[in-house]
Design an enzyme around this catalytic site. Structure first.
Site, PDB file in Angstrom:
ATOM      1  N   GLU A   1      21.002  13.789 -28.379  1.00 25.15           N
ATOM      2  CA  GLU A   1      20.969  15.260 -28.395  1.00 25.15           C
ATOM      3  C   GLU A   1      20.236  15.797 -29.620  1.00 25.15           C
ATOM      4  O   GLU A   1      20.713  16.696 -30.311  1.00 25.15           O
ATOM      5  CB  GLU A   1      22.402  15.811 -28.326  1.00 25.15           C
ATOM      6  CG  GLU A   1      23.130  15.355 -27.069  1.00 25.15           C
ATOM      7  CD  GLU A   1      24.487  15.986 -26.874  1.00 25.15           C
ATOM      8  OE1 GLU A   1      25.115  16.358 -27.881  1.00 25.15           O
ATOM      9  OE2 GLU A   1      24.908  16.099 -25.703  1.00 25.15           O
TER      10      GLU A   1
ATOM     11  N   GLU B   1      37.055  21.167 -25.141  1.00 29.81           N
ATOM     12  CA  GLU B   1      35.749  21.699 -24.725  1.00 29.81           C
ATOM     13  C   GLU B   1      35.660  21.870 -23.208  1.00 29.81           C
ATOM     14  O   GLU B   1      35.140  22.873 -22.721  1.00 29.81           O
ATOM     15  CB  GLU B   1      34.652  20.745 -25.213  1.00 29.81           C
ATOM     16  CG  GLU B   1      33.261  21.147 -24.764  1.00 29.81           C
ATOM     17  CD  GLU B   1      32.185  20.203 -25.286  1.00 29.81           C
ATOM     18  OE1 GLU B   1      32.501  19.272 -26.046  1.00 29.81           O
ATOM     19  OE2 GLU B   1      31.009  20.419 -24.929  1.00 29.81           O
TER      20      GLU B   1
ATOM     21  N   ASP C   1      31.015  12.686 -20.831  1.00 27.97           N
ATOM     22  CA  ASP C   1      31.242  13.532 -22.012  1.00 27.97           C
ATOM     23  C   ASP C   1      32.584  14.257 -21.953  1.00 27.97           C
ATOM     24  O   ASP C   1      32.613  15.469 -21.750  1.00 27.97           O
ATOM     25  CB  ASP C   1      30.105  14.556 -22.126  1.00 27.97           C
ATOM     26  CG  ASP C   1      30.172  15.321 -23.431  1.00 27.97           C
ATOM     27  OD1 ASP C   1      30.916  14.898 -24.329  1.00 27.97           O
ATOM     28  OD2 ASP C   1      29.470  16.348 -23.554  1.00 27.97           O
TER      29      ASP C   1
HETATM   30  C1  GCV Z   1      28.941  17.332 -31.378  1.00 23.95           C
HETATM   31  C2  GCV Z   1      28.791  17.171 -26.153  1.00 23.95           C
HETATM   32  C3  GCV Z   1      29.148  18.472 -26.790  1.00 23.95           C
HETATM   33  C4  GCV Z   1      28.419  18.641 -28.108  1.00 23.95           C
HETATM   34  C5  GCV Z   1      28.774  17.444 -28.995  1.00 23.95           C
HETATM   35  C6  GCV Z   1      28.380  16.170 -28.276  1.00 23.95           C
HETATM   36  C7  GCV Z   1      28.756  14.932 -29.075  1.00 23.95           C
HETATM   37  O1  GCV Z   1      27.468  17.178 -25.754  1.00 23.95           O
HETATM   38  O2  GCV Z   1      28.865  19.519 -25.927  1.00 23.95           O
HETATM   39  O3  GCV Z   1      28.810  19.839 -28.689  1.00 23.95           O
HETATM   40  O4  GCV Z   1      28.138  17.528 -30.234  1.00 23.95           O
HETATM   41  O5  GCV Z   1      29.038  16.108 -27.047  1.00 23.95           O
HETATM   42  O6  GCV Z   1      29.817  14.402 -28.825  1.00 23.95           O
HETATM   43  O7  GCV Z   1      27.993  14.533 -29.936  1.00 23.95           O
END
Ligand code: GCV
Length: 718
Positions: free
Chosen positions: A305, A407, A379
């Protein structure tokens, strides 16, 4: 006279405004005085004083905690003194250092205690807390007070508790500007601007709370990392936090941005094989350890990411991780390297990518490296099958990463007892070494003999007065700590403990809260992502339903990528006829899911694209089953509300109200999830929602039009 009344009135109103009712700040450490005088007397028989044998910051904490905790519980000062040869009261200390304990503890018991573990044993007029190290004594002290808080008898007590996992760590996704990624409880509790001088009381109370459930590490910065934290002034701030944590047995860790040598060090590269880069990290580690001698180590998110990493230089994750591990090794630090990796270019099913990247590297990591793996391959979805890596890396310590912040499970407003989900994951059999190879055994090292073991939980803590925003979020923090200590603890045991410690001793109320927490996980899965659906939430902030999300910078950030709804059916085919992600699991694991007609319904649409009219083992078609699950989930929230209402008289006003208001929101949002998702999928199935079930109140266009640009917890750089 008038002036007198005015002052009196002002004092009165000021007094009132500062007297706080039960607002959740005290968490599970309320230590209310034991009402039953006979029970108090019985406890006092053994707990009338505290002999703390030995010195040091952690033992001092243990003594202070016992003094304060027992004093309030028993309604009488319980003084702590150094061992003076007396035999009554609490006798606590480290074995091998104390003659008194040496005489009272058998060799056999002493042998059974391992690092950070403890023995709690009652004698006629005393109670022993014995350990091999100071942390063990502290954990024993908290355990003793938990027994009192639960009003359990001390007669004949003989408990040996050893933590099954070594690193029990909270991961804060907290940014240096105090925003919290996926945080729903306000801002970050770390006020970097005012550190190192200003030490907020919340830092101390945070450390206490963690120690009380056995958490021994905190990564205080976000995995989407900022190199600034390695600047000398920020390191001093981190050192101030480390000083607060130390007496509670908690080590501080920082996230390491892989490109720090460029951003902070001015080097032209961050290539892990470049000698200058390696030296930069070595110097940085030396600098950190000069300030924080017990620094825990680094946590790294690399090549994921948008985060920089070794792949940019054609190096593997092992080469990247090992470079940092080498910098930490001379100081005893560990490196936690995340397996949450998926490539931007990779056309492969996202669920398969981490496995493809990491399995070939098994055995190539340094001894002080742990690979931190999310519980599932996508995720932190409401429900995922376990990550295939748990069955596939026998030579590399894998640490579990759970998300405590919600989340994808209702964020700050839904009551969902996550221990149920954690337990389901931990008890899943990977069959890595035949039947009985549970994820818990992988994580605690018993299956493969890992030398270091760990469990991480993405924290749900913020500046909210009750720490977690939703009061029941405290149960998830509590559960994480208890399960990191013992991954085999049943969720119900944890919920029951938490309910009693947090609210009341009334058995009916405790049973109701335990039941609410236990049933709420399945309820949430049903109204959000039943039957194995996943990642169908709104884009970006992930708040609310968004099965229609189709336009994002990457296909695997959209919902349509995951649910694959078409006129034929629904679900992601991950069998041989599809992406074959199933192949990454062991044959015995695979066998359970390969056949659409035998696949447990909870993962049906995770592994299969199922025709709408396909008749399931329940006798209902997929479409009917989907409708039923969504409706059951939403209806269950109504029942949750009723359960809460039924125990109103046992809960204090303020906390009762907080939870009631959140349940109202949850009920509204559960219906929103149900109606939006069914309206959307109906357009593909071309079937009606069965009569007898409530029909959506709005059109699909209406649900699609809802927008919440300021939903909390959003990632700043999305
Ligand atoms: C910290 C998901 C979440 C992101 C998070 C990522 C991760 O994509 O939406 O906010 O980033 O996981 O665990 O690195």
């Amino acid at each position: 006279m008038i002036r007198f009344f005015l002052i009196f009135f002002l004092l009165l109103s000021f007094g009132n405004s500062t007297i706080r009712a039960e607002d959740g700040y005290r968490l599970w450490l309320r230590y209310e005085k034991i009402e039953n005088a006979a029970l108090r007397q019985a406890y006092l028989g053994r707990l009338s004083q505290i002999f703390m044998d030995g010195e040091g910051p952690i033992l001092k904490t243990a003594a202070e905690e016992l003094e304060a905790g027992l004093g309030t519980l028993l309604g009488k000062p319980i003084p702590a003194t150094r061992v003076s040869g007396g035999t009554g009261g609490v006798i606590a200390g480290i074995l091998g250092r104390s003659d008194v304990l040496g005489r009272l503890v058998s060799d056999e018991d002493a042998r059974k205690i391992t690092a950070e573990g403890f023995l709690l044993m009652s004698g006629p007029e005393h109670l022993i807390i014995a350990a091999k190290d100071a942390r063990g004594v502290l954990y024993g002290a908290f355990h003793l007070m938990r027994l009192l808080q639960l009003r359990l008898p001390l007669d004949g007590l003989h408990i040996i508790e050893n933590p099954k996992v070594k690193l029990r760590v909270l991961n804060h996704w907290d940014n240096l500007d105090r925003t919290v990624e996926r945080g729903y409880a306000g801002f970050s509790i770390w006020n970097w601007h005012e550190l190192p001088e200003y030490i907020g009381q919340q830092y101390i109370d945070y450390a206490r709370a963690n120690a009380s459930i056995g958490i021994n590490g905190a990564v205080v910065t976000n995995v989407n990392a900022n190199a600034l934290v390695f600047r000398p002034d920020y390191l001093e701030k981190a050192a101030a936090l480390a000083d607060v944590f130390r007496p509670y047995g908690i080590r501080i860790y920082l996230t390491a941005r892989f490109s720090s040598p460029i951003e902070l060090g001015g080097l032209p590269t961050a290539d892990p094989l470049d000698p200058q880069v390696r030296q930069w990290w070595k110097n940085k580690a030396d600098e950190i350890y000069r300030l924080i001698p017990d620094f825990g180590g680094f946590l790294v998110k690399a090549n994921s990411e948008g985060q920089p990493g070794p792949r940019e230089y054609g190096r593997s994750h092992a080469e990247g991780a090992n470079m940092l591990a080498d910098a930490l090794a001379p100081h005893g630090g560990v490196l936690m390297w995340r397996a949450f990796v998926y490539s931007e270019e990779e056309p492969e099913d996202r669920a398969k990518q981490a496995y493809n990247e990491f399995v070939p590297l098994d055995g190539q990591f340094r001894e002080n490296v742990l690979i931190q793996v999310k519980n599932g391959p996508i995720d932190f979805q409401p429900r995922e099958p376990v990550h295939p890596l748990f069955g596939a890396m026998p030579q590399t310590p894998l640490m579990m990463e759970f998300q405590i912040t919600k989340e994808y499970l209702g964020q700050g407003t839904h009551l969902v007892g996550l221990a149920k989900m954690y337990g389901e994951v931990l008890q899943t059999d990977t069959y890595a070494r035949g039947k009985g190879s549970s994820v818990a055994k992988v994580v605690d090292g018993t299956l493969h003999g890992y030398q270091i073991t760990g469990m991480a939980g993405v924290a749900n803590i913020g500046t909210a007065r009750n720490w977690t925003g939703h009061l029941f979020g405290q149960a998830d923090w509590y559960a994480f700590g208890r399960l990191a200590w013992n991954p085999y603890l049943p969720a119900e045991t944890i919920f029951k403990e938490w309910a009693e410690l947090t609210f009341t001793h009334n058995p009916e109320a405790v049973a109701t809260i335990t039941d609410m927490l236990s049933s709420s996980y399945e309820t949430c899965v049903n109204y959000m992502t039943p039957l194995g659906l996943h990642h169908i939430m709104a884009a970006g902030h992930h708040y609310g339903p968004g099965p229609w999300v189709s336009k994002m910078p990457r296909a695997d950030w959209t919902s349509v990528y995951y649910h694959r709804a078409d006129e034929e059916g629904l679900g992601f085919d991950r069998t041989e006829t599809g992406s074959n992600a199933l192949e990454q699991y062991t044959p015995d694991f695979r066998r359970q899911y390969a056949d659409m007609d035998k696949c447990p319904h909870k993962f049906l649409l995770w592994f299969h694209h199922v025709p709408w009219g396909h008749v399931l083992s329940t006798g209902r078609t997929l479409w009917e089953e989907l409708c039923l699950h969504y409706h059951q989930g939403a209806a269950e929230v109504g029942r949750l509300k009723k359960k809460w209402e039924s125990i109103k008289e046992f809960i204090d006003k303020e906390r009762y109200r907080q939870v009631s208001m959140h349940l109202e929101i949850q009920e509204k949002e559960a219906r929103w999830w149900r109606d939006a998702c069914l309206s959307y999928f109906r357009a593909f199935s071309e079937m009606e929602i069965p009569s007898g079930l409530e029909q959506p109140g709005h059109t699909l266009e209406y649900y699609r039009s809802l927008a919440y640009p300021y939903a909390p917890g959003i990632r700043p750089r999305w």
